[in-house]
Write a protein that holds these residues in place. Structure first.
Motif, PDB file in Angstrom:
ATOM      1  N   VAL A 129      11.479   7.292  12.800  1.00 39.80           N
ATOM      2  CA  VAL A 129      10.025   7.019  12.247  1.00 39.80           C
ATOM      3  C   VAL A 129      10.464   5.937  11.164  1.00 39.80           C
ATOM      4  CG1 VAL A 129       8.645   8.055  10.352  1.00 39.80           C
ATOM      5  CG2 VAL A 129       9.461   9.577  12.085  1.00 39.80           C
ATOM      6  N   VAL A 130       9.470   4.929  11.058  1.00 41.18           N
ATOM      7  CA  VAL A 130       9.668   3.707  10.292  1.00 41.18           C
ATOM      8  C   VAL A 130       8.456   3.628   9.299  1.00 41.18           C
ATOM      9  CG1 VAL A 130      11.140   2.496  11.781  1.00 41.18           C
ATOM     10  CG2 VAL A 130       8.650   2.315  12.130  1.00 41.18           C
ATOM     11  N   GLY A 131       8.658   3.311   8.237  1.00 42.17           N
ATOM     12  CA  GLY A 131       7.686   3.034   7.180  1.00 42.17           C
ATOM     13  C   GLY A 131       8.061   2.320   5.998  1.00 42.17           C
ATOM     14  N   SER A 132       6.998   2.208   5.049  1.00 43.36           N
ATOM     15  CA  SER A 132       7.354   1.475   3.782  1.00 43.36           C
ATOM     16  C   SER A 132       6.887   2.157   2.595  1.00 43.36           C
ATOM     17  CB  SER A 132       6.917   0.087   3.998  1.00 43.36           C
ATOM     18  OG  SER A 132       5.367   0.021   4.254  1.00 43.36           O
ATOM     19  N   VAL A 133       7.489   1.787   1.473  1.00 47.33           N
ATOM     20  CA  VAL A 133       7.020   2.037   0.135  1.00 47.33           C
ATOM     21  C   VAL A 133       6.415   0.701  -0.387  1.00 47.33           C
ATOM     22  CG1 VAL A 133       7.622   2.803  -2.213  1.00 47.33           C
ATOM     23  CG2 VAL A 133       8.741   3.903  -0.305  1.00 47.33           C
ATOM     24  N   VAL A 134       4.999   0.868  -0.294  1.00 47.98           N
ATOM     25  CA  VAL A 134       4.399  -0.389  -0.521  1.00 47.98           C
ATOM     26  C   VAL A 134       3.991  -0.502  -1.835  1.00 47.98           C
ATOM     27  CG1 VAL A 134       2.513  -2.011   0.084  1.00 47.98           C
ATOM     28  CG2 VAL A 134       3.586  -0.717   1.787  1.00 47.98           C
ATOM     29  N   MET A 135       4.406  -1.733  -2.637  1.00 55.56           N
ATOM     30  CA  MET A 135       3.815  -1.854  -4.055  1.00 55.56           C
ATOM     31  C   MET A 135       3.084  -2.973  -4.325  1.00 55.56           C
ATOM     32  SD  MET A 135       6.904  -0.273  -6.524  1.00 55.56           S
ATOM     33  CE  MET A 135       5.594  -0.195  -7.964  1.00 55.56           C
ATOM     34  N   HIS A 136       1.983  -2.783  -5.226  1.00 60.29           N
ATOM     35  CA  HIS A 136       1.137  -3.998  -5.846  1.00 60.29           C
ATOM     36  C   HIS A 136       0.808  -3.527  -7.278  1.00 60.29           C
ATOM     37  CE1 HIS A 136      -1.595  -7.345  -5.348  1.00 60.29           C
ATOM     38  NE2 HIS A 136      -2.613  -6.469  -5.908  1.00 60.29           N
ATOM     39  N   GLU A 137       1.420  -4.574  -8.040  1.00 58.94           N
ATOM     40  CA  GLU A 137       1.100  -4.763  -9.445  1.00 58.94           C
ATOM     41  C   GLU A 137       1.692  -3.321 -10.061  1.00 58.94           C
ATOM     42  OE1 GLU A 137      -3.122  -5.775  -9.821  1.00 58.94           O
ATOM     43  OE2 GLU A 137      -2.728  -8.040  -9.320  1.00 58.94           O
ATOM     44  N   GLY A 138       2.775  -2.999  -9.684  1.00 54.26           N
ATOM     45  CA  GLY A 138       3.303  -1.555 -10.165  1.00 54.26           C
ATOM     46  C   GLY A 138       2.585  -0.420  -9.677  1.00 54.26           C
ATOM     47  N   LYS A 139       1.950  -0.482  -8.624  1.00 54.62           N
ATOM     48  CA  LYS A 139       1.330   0.835  -8.165  1.00 54.62           C
ATOM     49  C   LYS A 139       1.595   1.062  -6.535  1.00 54.62           C
ATOM     50  CE  LYS A 139      -2.679   0.958 -11.220  1.00 54.62           C
ATOM     51  NZ  LYS A 139      -3.834   1.040 -11.267  1.00 54.62           N
ATOM     52  N   PHE A 140       1.779   2.093  -6.163  1.00 57.67           N
ATOM     53  CA  PHE A 140       2.207   2.538  -4.868  1.00 57.67           C
ATOM     54  C   PHE A 140       1.000   2.759  -4.054  1.00 57.67           C
ATOM     55  CE2 PHE A 140       5.286   3.815  -7.817  1.00 57.67           C
ATOM     56  CZ  PHE A 140       6.791   3.511  -7.364  1.00 57.67           C
ATOM     57  N   LEU A 141       1.174   2.202  -2.741  1.00 51.18           N
ATOM     58  CA  LEU A 141      -0.031   2.331  -1.695  1.00 51.18           C
ATOM     59  C   LEU A 141       0.303   3.720  -1.009  1.00 51.18           C
ATOM     60  CD1 LEU A 141      -2.194   1.239  -0.112  1.00 51.18           C
ATOM     61  CD2 LEU A 141      -0.570   0.301   1.585  1.00 51.18           C
ATOM     62  N   SER A 147       5.782  -5.023  -0.244  1.00 52.12           N
ATOM     63  CA  SER A 147       4.752  -5.501  -1.269  1.00 52.12           C
ATOM     64  C   SER A 147       3.412  -5.914  -0.537  1.00 52.12           C
ATOM     65  CB  SER A 147       5.038  -6.526  -2.128  1.00 52.12           C
ATOM     66  OG  SER A 147       5.664  -7.895  -1.301  1.00 52.12           O
ATOM     67  N   LEU A 148       2.289  -5.817  -0.982  1.00 54.53           N
ATOM     68  CA  LEU A 148       1.245  -6.354  -0.223  1.00 54.53           C
ATOM     69  C   LEU A 148       1.113  -7.791  -0.175  1.00 54.53           C
ATOM     70  CD1 LEU A 148      -1.721  -4.109  -1.514  1.00 54.53           C
ATOM     71  CD2 LEU A 148      -0.781  -4.183   0.748  1.00 54.53           C
ATOM     72  N   ARG A 149       0.832  -8.392   0.733  1.00 54.58           N
ATOM     73  CA  ARG A 149       0.644  -9.922   0.730  1.00 54.58           C
ATOM     74  C   ARG A 149      -0.484 -10.389   0.305  1.00 54.58           C
ATOM     75  NH1 ARG A 149       4.389 -12.574   4.344  1.00 54.58           N
ATOM     76  NH2 ARG A 149       5.365 -11.299   5.849  1.00 54.58           N
ATOM     77  N   THR A 150      -1.802  -9.605   0.475  1.00 51.79           N
ATOM     78  CA  THR A 150      -2.869  -9.733  -0.144  1.00 51.79           C
ATOM     79  C   THR A 150      -3.237  -8.520  -0.853  1.00 51.79           C
ATOM     80  OG1 THR A 150      -4.188  -9.407   1.881  1.00 51.79           O
ATOM     81  CG2 THR A 150      -3.637 -11.694   1.393  1.00 51.79           C
ATOM     82  N   PRO A 151      -4.038  -8.436  -1.675  1.00 56.92           N
ATOM     83  CA  PRO A 151      -4.620  -7.452  -2.207  1.00 56.92           C
ATOM     84  C   PRO A 151      -5.708  -6.440  -1.416  1.00 56.92           C
ATOM     85  CG  PRO A 151      -5.681  -9.074  -3.698  1.00 56.92           C
ATOM     86  CD  PRO A 151      -4.617  -9.613  -2.562  1.00 56.92           C
ATOM     87  N   HIS A 152      -5.823  -6.786  -0.192  1.00 58.80           N
ATOM     88  CA  HIS A 152      -6.893  -6.267   0.547  1.00 58.80           C
ATOM     89  C   HIS A 152      -6.112  -5.038   1.473  1.00 58.80           C
ATOM     90  CE1 HIS A 152      -9.341  -9.525  -0.589  1.00 58.80           C
ATOM     91  NE2 HIS A 152      -8.528 -10.322  -0.074  1.00 58.80           N
ATOM     92  N   PHE A 153      -6.953  -3.930   1.222  1.00 59.18           N
ATOM     93  CA  PHE A 153      -6.631  -2.792   2.232  1.00 59.18           C
ATOM     94  C   PHE A 153      -7.803  -1.896   2.259  1.00 59.18           C
ATOM     95  CE2 PHE A 153      -5.466  -1.832  -2.231  1.00 59.18           C
ATOM     96  CZ  PHE A 153      -5.871  -0.589  -2.327  1.00 59.18           C
ATOM     97  N   SER A 154      -7.745  -1.020   3.333  1.00 56.52           N
ATOM     98  CA  SER A 154      -8.816   0.272   3.691  1.00 56.52           C
ATOM     99  C   SER A 154      -8.216   0.959   4.568  1.00 56.52           C
ATOM    100  CB  SER A 154     -10.109  -0.715   4.047  1.00 56.52           C
ATOM    101  OG  SER A 154      -9.678  -1.217   5.546  1.00 56.52           O
ATOM    102  N   ALA A 155      -8.991   2.285   4.596  1.00 57.86           N
ATOM    103  CA  ALA A 155      -8.601   3.331   5.591  1.00 57.86           C
ATOM    104  C   ALA A 155      -8.665   2.905   7.104  1.00 57.86           C
ATOM    105  CB  ALA A 155      -9.375   4.603   5.341  1.00 57.86           C
ATOM    106  N   GLY A 156      -7.340   3.081   7.669  1.00 62.25           N
ATOM    107  CA  GLY A 156      -7.178   2.707   8.954  1.00 62.25           C
ATOM    108  C   GLY A 156      -7.559   3.923   9.588  1.00 62.25           C
ATOM    109  N   GLU A 157      -7.597   3.891  11.073  1.00 64.67           N
ATOM    110  CA  GLU A 157      -8.103   4.824  11.959  1.00 64.67           C
ATOM    111  C   GLU A 157      -7.185   6.290  11.607  1.00 64.67           C
ATOM    112  OE1 GLU A 157      -7.965   5.713  16.753  1.00 64.67           O
ATOM    113  OE2 GLU A 157      -8.542   3.887  15.984  1.00 64.67           O
ATOM    114  N   GLU A 158      -6.117   6.267  11.036  1.00 65.74           N
ATOM    115  CA  GLU A 158      -5.289   7.509  10.952  1.00 65.74           C
ATOM    116  C   GLU A 158      -5.316   7.920   9.446  1.00 65.74           C
ATOM    117  OE1 GLU A 158      -1.315   6.939  12.422  1.00 65.74           O
ATOM    118  OE2 GLU A 158      -2.028   6.918  14.273  1.00 65.74           O
ATOM    119  N   SER A 159      -6.286   7.326   8.595  1.00 61.79           N
ATOM    120  CA  SER A 159      -6.409   7.806   7.215  1.00 61.79           C
ATOM    121  C   SER A 159      -7.961   8.129   6.850  1.00 61.79           C
ATOM    122  CB  SER A 159      -5.691   6.493   6.279  1.00 61.79           C
ATOM    123  OG  SER A 159      -4.503   6.169   6.717  1.00 61.79           O
TER     124      SER A 159
END
Length: 169
Positions: A57-69, A135-147
């Motif tokens: 299993v692979v994944g990431s702890v993604v941070m942006h401006e001190g917050k966790f995705l 970290s996020l390359r850009t501050p854009h994100f949204s729910a994908g198919e599995e979320s």
């Protein structure tokens, strides 16, 4: 020093049920192959050894401006619970590629990986989990198919009682 080899000492086990195969009946039995030390499923007809190894299993702890995705799962297991963007590696990809793909699939997020944060060995479910710091390359994100939804959470705002898996804590 004790010799722990099992050469010539195959452990017999109950044979598995016969299955119809392309070349006729195929039957596997569980025994220790010569030169090995663990029971394996071995074809009684051709000697093929079916190895069952842990999944990665692979994944990431993604941070942006001190917050966790975090992603709220739309699939089982643990539908409706929050988790980090992570999942099983696919054939032909590196662990880094897999971590980036999972962030895209689950959070439509373009991430930059930094380094390996943690490696979890979970033998009871035959998994090895490799988590990257990102970290996020850009501050854009949204729910994908599995979320169902995704969001950025400060440490004190993480829904700790609603996290999907012990390894996410």
């Amino acid at each position: 020093m004790q010799d722990d080899s099992n050469e010539g000492n195959e452990r017999a086990a109950e044979p598995k049920p016969r299955e119809a195969g392309a070349a006729g009946d195929v039957a596997f039995s569980r025994r220790v192959p010569t030169g090995d030390n663990l029971p394996r499923d071995i074809c009684d007809r051709c000697g093929f050894i079916h190895y069952v190894n842990p999944r990665i299993v692979v994944g990431s702890v993604v941070m942006h401006e001190g917050k966790f995705l975090l992603c709220r799962r739309s699939i089982e297991p643990r539908r409706g619970y929050w988790t980090l963007p992570a999942g099983f590696m696919e054939q032909g990809e590196t662990t880094e590629d897999g971590a980036r793909r999972e962030a895209r699939e689950e959070a439509n997020a373009d991430i930059a990986l930094r380094d390996v944060l943690a490696i979890y060995n979970i033998p009871r479910i035959a998994q090895v989990q490799i988590m990257y710091r990102a970290s996020l390359r850009t501050p854009h994100f949204s729910a994908g198919e599995e979320s169902l939804e995704v969001g950025l959470f400060g440490w004190d705002d993480i829904p700790w009682n609603e996290l999907a898996f012990p390894s996410v804590h």
